[in-house]
Scaffold this active site. Structure first.
Site, mmCIF file in Angstrom:
data_model
loop_
_atom_site.group_PDB
_atom_site.id
_atom_site.type_symbol
_atom_site.label_atom_id
_atom_site.label_comp_id
_atom_site.label_asym_id
_atom_site.label_seq_id
_atom_site.Cartn_x
_atom_site.Cartn_y
_atom_site.Cartn_z
ATOM 1 N N ASP A 122 0.881 -1.151 0.000
ATOM 2 C CA ASP A 122 0.000 0.000 0.000
ATOM 3 C C ASP A 122 0.934 1.220 0.000
ATOM 4 O O ASP A 122 2.108 1.134 0.350
ATOM 5 C CB ASP A 122 -0.935 -0.023 1.218
ATOM 6 C CG ASP A 122 -2.163 0.838 0.978
ATOM 7 O OD1 ASP A 122 -3.179 0.625 1.643
ATOM 8 O OD2 ASP A 122 -2.100 1.722 0.099
ATOM 9 N N TRP A 123 0.376 2.325 -0.392
ATOM 10 C CA TRP A 123 1.233 3.501 -0.600
ATOM 11 C C TRP A 123 1.836 3.950 0.728
ATOM 12 O O TRP A 123 1.123 4.216 1.677
ATOM 13 C CB TRP A 123 0.404 4.593 -1.264
ATOM 14 C CG TRP A 123 0.489 4.611 -2.778
ATOM 15 C CD1 TRP A 123 0.793 5.675 -3.569
ATOM 16 C CD2 TRP A 123 0.299 3.508 -3.682
ATOM 17 N NE1 TRP A 123 0.780 5.324 -4.897
ATOM 18 C CE2 TRP A 123 0.501 3.995 -5.000
ATOM 19 C CE3 TRP A 123 0.002 2.162 -3.533
ATOM 20 C CZ2 TRP A 123 0.413 3.193 -6.134
ATOM 21 C CZ3 TRP A 123 -0.100 1.358 -4.666
ATOM 22 C CH2 TRP A 123 0.097 1.865 -5.938
#
Ligand code: GLC
Length: 694
Positions: A247-248
């Site tokens: 995930d970012w």
């Protein structure tokens, strides 16, 4: 050049450059070796491609998320290309229609291609452990089987267009509160049967190009570094062959995450090259670990480039808008219809009052990274006026503004006058992106006091009050539901939901949506109440496998509306259940057949649900588990035979002593339901499992 040859020629710096993003939304190319860059963009219910696709650099030069909710306009964004806003996941799951989900997936694939996006960051398939989770609108269900089947349909649809997907967020990301650090403490049986199961089903049925690991820790270890999760479970046990993307900003240490079997860090992280070089020099990461990640990245990069010919191609936006409307029509769920107050017809009414700004400007999606700029937004009010024509008078009062949602009493005066003077009053309420969004959870599951006030004051003026709720997750309606005759739940139904709502209110469409999540009477009744949101370090899933209807039904708890509930303007009769063979067998093939008849006066779609109950088991099991479903379309008087084949997956549970899936011999009850609490037919079958306790 094939991947093996590339790996023999590529430098270590080039390798490291491929294991992290080049920018917010794309990967690094290595031109000299013919390795292209690929781009990733959010979904899941529409493509959000930012104008400044590389980076959105704020005033002080730092890179900031491009989906800051404060930048989000009421129904869209000021910095992203327009795209079709389809119903969000919680709406799509209310369709219970895998074909519909796949069709939307195909349209999403076409729109990604048109915008030169190679991978859409969806579907989200986290289980709805608590109705408070801010991203429940982005997730399918409280049930792992339904979540897995719908995720697979979405993935197959998108990937049929040569565009990749990212099944997310792996795993145990079931709340937004403290998501970046909290440790989800989940026992292995609950993990296998509930929280990993949707991912396992989707991976085996649809082979997503990527899986996105979650921010949180699982049993103390960050998902981005969790080798048990990313390697042992995902790659070895589930046979996942794509790449694992973070995930970012979920990666804390790129070397540790590489050893944890994370293949691609997103987005760009200037520190990672140094971290990897240092770790490599120290011998903390091996060529084998680096090449293993690199192979998976290159495989997907080249897979994406196979579809390059479709990039930039236009699509039929009108057709996609119509699809969004059909999907919304199948998602909208009729929860209550006392005295058949709906549909509105000229034979029944001469004047209706429509109250609430959300009729004129529907809420079509929740907030956060999933938010996108829609092509166009249908107004329910406009369609209502169109359908009413000259036969029915329509009076409208906004009553509140779309952001404020805190109406002054004086603005209610007109609403109450209209309600008092109408045959039916239709009140539009909902939860804006300020309430249901990424990065925070809801504080409660009630509508705002002002929204409840509007309902109560209108209902006091008109006994034939219908409430339309535009929200993404379960709502506690106890303050007002007994005072109204109709409740229509539109979910965050996408850009065409306004028309779909009106078509259902006027009976042009017979509602067929059903709940993929239980609506509890109150928050305190929910199984996660008391352990959510954790103690600031960890959140313990002490309810174990008893999530959603598994909990409410096993412990006989009263609920507002049960899992699988949804009314129709017609009725269906079930009959003639047959379960074959009836002799004891290893559960390879149990055939279940029965008939369903439309005994009403209008066409309708019915979702039939098959639940299995292993009452005799010596291990605690839920008193029902969804194991099959299908949606059938029946004309008035029409009857269809429905057939299912159940295999061992319908009967097994995860045995922690054997650390494997397992069937205990015994009689299993098969329940055929119109909802989890509206069981129409019951039968049983003896399954000879791995061990007899006779
Ligand atoms: C966000 C979300 C994830 C999204 C990604 C890119 O934080 O958790 O769902 O796809 O970052 O915006």
């Amino acid at each position: 050049m094939n991947i093996k040859e590339i790996i023999s020629k590529i430098t270590i710096e080039e390798k490291f450059s491929l294991l992290s993003g080049r920018t917010n939304w794309d990967t690094a190319p290595v031109e000299r070796l013919g390795i292209p860059s690929i781009s990733l963009s959010d979904g899941p219910h529409g493509v959000r491609k930012d104008f400044n696709a590389a980076n959105t650099v704020s005033e002080d030069g730092t890179i900031k998320p491009t989906w800051d909710t404060d930048l989000a306009g009421y129904n869209g964004l000021s910095y992203a290309y327009k795209a079709t806003c389809f119903p969000t996941a919680s709406a799509m799951s209310a369709t219970w229609n895998t074909e519909m989900v796949e069709e939307v997936g195909k349209a999403l694939g076409e729109e990604c291609a048109a915008l030169n996006v190679d991978i859409i960051l969806g579907p989200g398939t986290n289980i709805k452990r608590t109705p408070l989770c801010g991203r429940n609108f982005e997730y399918f269900s409280e049930d792992p089987y339904l979540s897995g089947e719908l995720s697979a349909a979405y993935i197959n649809g998108v990937q049929s267009k040569g565009i990749g997907t990212s099944l997310k967020h792996f795993a145990g990301n079931n709340q937004e509160f403290d998501r970046g650090d909290i440790s989800s403490e989940i026992d292995i049986r609950t993990l296998r049967e509930i929280y990993l199961r949707p991912f396992e089903i989707a991976i085996k049925k649809a082979k997503p190009w990527t899986v996105m690991c979650a921010y949180n820790r699982l049993n103390g270890i960050y998902c981005a570094e969790n080798k048990f999760l990313l390697n042992d479970m995902l790659k070895e046990e589930f046979g996942f062959e794509g790449l694992v993307v973070s995930d970012w900003w979920a990666v804390k240490d790129r070397a540790k995450s590489l050893k944890g079997s994370l293949d691609l860090e997103m987005p760009v992280n200037d520190k990672s090259m140094t971290v990897l070089k240092t770790a490599y020099k120290k011998g903390e990461i091996s060529d084998e670990e680096i090449n293993s990640a690199l192979e998976r990245v290159l495989k997907i990069v080249f897979k994406a480039s196979e579809g390059k010919s479709s990039r930039g191609k236009e699509y039929d936006a009108t057709k996609h808008h119509e699809l969004a409307r059909r999907a919304a029509s199948e998602a909208i769920t009729l929860l209550k219809n006392e005295d058949e107050v709906l549909p509105v017809t000229k034979e029944k009414v001469k004047k209706i009052a429509v109250i609430g700004e959300f009729a004129r400007q529907p809420i079509i999606q929740g907030g956060g990274s999933a938010c996108l700029t829609p092509m166009e937004v249908d107004s329910a009010l406009d369609r209502i006026i169109e359908l009413a024509g000259t036969d029915i008078e329509v009076d409208f009062a906004a009553a509140y503004s779309v952001w404020a949602a805190f109406p002054g009493v004086e603005r209610l005066g007109k609403a109450m006058e209209l309600a008092a003077d109408a045959d039916v009053a239709i009140v539009f309420v909902g939860e804006s992106q300020k309430v249901e969004a990424e990065a925070f959870d809801r504080f409660n599951i009630k509508l705002s006091p002002d929204m409840e006030n509007i309902i109560l004051r209108v209902a006091a003026q008109n006994p034939n009050t219908v409430v339309v709720i535009e929200a993404g997750s379960a709502i506690d309606m106890s303050a007002w539901i007994h005072k109204v005759k109709g409740v229509v739940f539109s979910w965050f139904g996408g850009e065409a939901v306004g028309s779909a709502i009106a078509d259902i209110l006027f009976g042009l469409t017979n509602p067929s949506g059903k709940l993929a999540e239980t609506f509890p009477l109150k928050l305190e009744d929910t199984p996660a109440f008391g352990t959510y949101p954790g103690n600031g370090f960890a959140v313990s899933y002490t309810e174990g496998i008893m999530v959603g209807y598994r909990y409410y039904d096993s412990y006989e708890k009263e609920v507002l509306f049960p899992f699988g509930h949804g009314l129709s303007y017609t009725n269906f009769e079930y009959s003639d259940l047959k379960i074959t063979p009836d002799t004891p067998l290893i559960a390879d093939e149990v055939k279940v057949s029965f008939k369903v008849k439309n005994i009403g006066k209008v066409q309708g779609k019915e979702t039939v649900q098959i639940y299995v109950n292993d009452k005799a088991c010596r291990t605690l099991r839920p008193n029902k588990e969804l194991k099959a479903f299908t949606k059938i379309d029946l004309q008035p008087g029409e009857e269809k035979q429905v057939e299912f084949t159940l295999n061992r997956e319908a009967f097994e549970y995860f045995n922690v002593n054997l650390n494997s899936w397992y069937i205990e011999s015994g009689n299993f009850q098969i329940q055929i339901g119109s909802s989890s609490r509206d069981i129409r037919l019951k039968g049983k079958v003896f399954i000879k499992g791995e061990k007899d306790f006779s």
